[in-house]
Design an enzyme around this catalytic site. Structure first.
Site, short mmCIF file in Angstrom:
data_model
loop_
_atom_site.label_atom_id
_atom_site.label_comp_id
_atom_site.label_asym_id
_atom_site.label_seq_id
_atom_site.Cartn_x
_atom_site.Cartn_y
_atom_site.Cartn_z
N LYS A 66 0.84 -1.17 0.22
CA LYS A 66 -0.02 0.04 0.04
C LYS A 66 1.00 1.32 -0.07
O LYS A 66 0.45 2.23 -0.66
CB LYS A 66 -0.96 0.11 1.18
CG LYS A 66 -2.08 -1.22 1.08
CD LYS A 66 -2.89 -1.00 2.23
CE LYS A 66 -4.08 -2.15 1.94
NZ LYS A 66 -5.41 -2.18 3.10
N ALA A 131 -3.89 0.36 8.55
CA ALA A 131 -5.24 0.20 8.91
C ALA A 131 -5.83 1.41 9.64
O ALA A 131 -6.77 1.98 9.34
CB ALA A 131 -5.62 -1.05 9.49
N GLY A 239 -14.15 -7.79 10.36
CA GLY A 239 -14.00 -6.74 9.32
C GLY A 239 -14.51 -7.33 8.11
O GLY A 239 -14.33 -6.44 6.95
#
Length: 273
Positions: A66, A131, A239
């Site tokens: 990411k 996150a 999640g």
């Protein structure tokens, strides 16, 4: 003409993204093919460029790429800047546009799927990785009374909070300094549950009628959720909804139509037992 999309990561075999986006495409009448792509740890950029050169229209990005996805973008949307990472790419000619829908997916799951408003609530965020970084701005936009970021490495928690600028609602500390404070929403953004471990918190962090939210999905009753259940907390979630809601936002960005998520959530939800 069929458009091509993919999720890229390492490892990637566990990803549910192809199943999710295929269901979205079927429900909305979109002509796409969505695949998995495992890039070498030292070959992310090359893999992205090859996919684009072969006609790919966009990619979801998962661990550990990411940060690299953000770095190679030629255009960056605000949520990706705020998170310091990108989880979605869109290709437009030579342009690579980056965004991050993780935090928005979390907020939509809490507020819309679990009927847990964030406004005026006290929120405890466990962890200070990507996150949590991605979640902070969308959470703050919902108007919580207080957000506390707690992490084993206190300096990392401090850095995440200070990157927000002057934000009096947000504080940071190490686990031993949480004290006796309790919270309305406790979110585990660590990787502890992937290892079958419990973050070093006490059951006292859960306030009356609190919600315990595990960002990891598909693992059933994780050690974090077990702690909450033992403390008498009945509002438990993993999640999977966050995963599917962020996927719906990416799909909308790519295709211009936002799919309904309920049927996909129902299909992929694993019982918390």
């Amino acid at each position: 003409m069929t458009d091509h999309y993919a999720v890229i990561g390492n490892p990637i075999a566990q990803s549910k993204s192809p199943e999710i986006h295929t269901m979205f495409a079927r429900a909305t009448g979109q002509d796409i093919v969505y695949t998995k792509l495992e890039a070498p740890l030292d070959g992310f950029s090359d893999a992205v460029l090859r996919f684009r050169a072969a006609g790919g229209r966009g990619m979801n990005v998962t661990a550990p790429f990411k940060l690299q996805a953000l770095a190679m973008a030629t255009r960056t949307r605000p949520a990706a800047w705020a998170a310091g990472a990108a989880n979605t790419l869109r290709f437009d000619g030579e342009q690579i546009e980056a965004d991050n829908f993780d935090g928005l997916g979390l907020v939509r799951d809490l507020v819309h799927n679990h009927s847990m408003p964030i406004a005026g609530r006290r929120v405890l965020l466990l962890g200070a990785g990507g996150a949590v970084r991605g979640a902070l701005h969308p959470l703050l936009e919902e108007g919580p009374a207080r957000v506390l970021v707690v992490n084993r490495t206190v300096e990392k928690a401090r850095k995440v909070v200070e990157e927000l600028g002057h934000e009096p609602r947000v504080a940071w500390c190490g686990y031993p300094d949480v004290g006796d404070e309790c919270f309305d929403i406790v979110i585990d953004g660590t990787s502890a549950s992937l290892r079958g471990e419990l973050p070093p918190i006490r059951a006292s962090v859960f306030g009356p009628d609190a919600m315990a939210y595990e960002m990891v999905y598909g693992k059933g009753l994780t050690p974090f959720l077990k702690l909450a259940k033992t403390a008498g907390i009945t509002r438990l979630a993993d999640g999977v909804g966050m995963l599917i809601e962020q996927a719906a936002e990416a799909f909308n960005w790519w295709r211009g139509v936002r799919p309904d998520t309920r049927a996909v959530i129902d299909k992929l939800t694993v019982a918390l037992v």
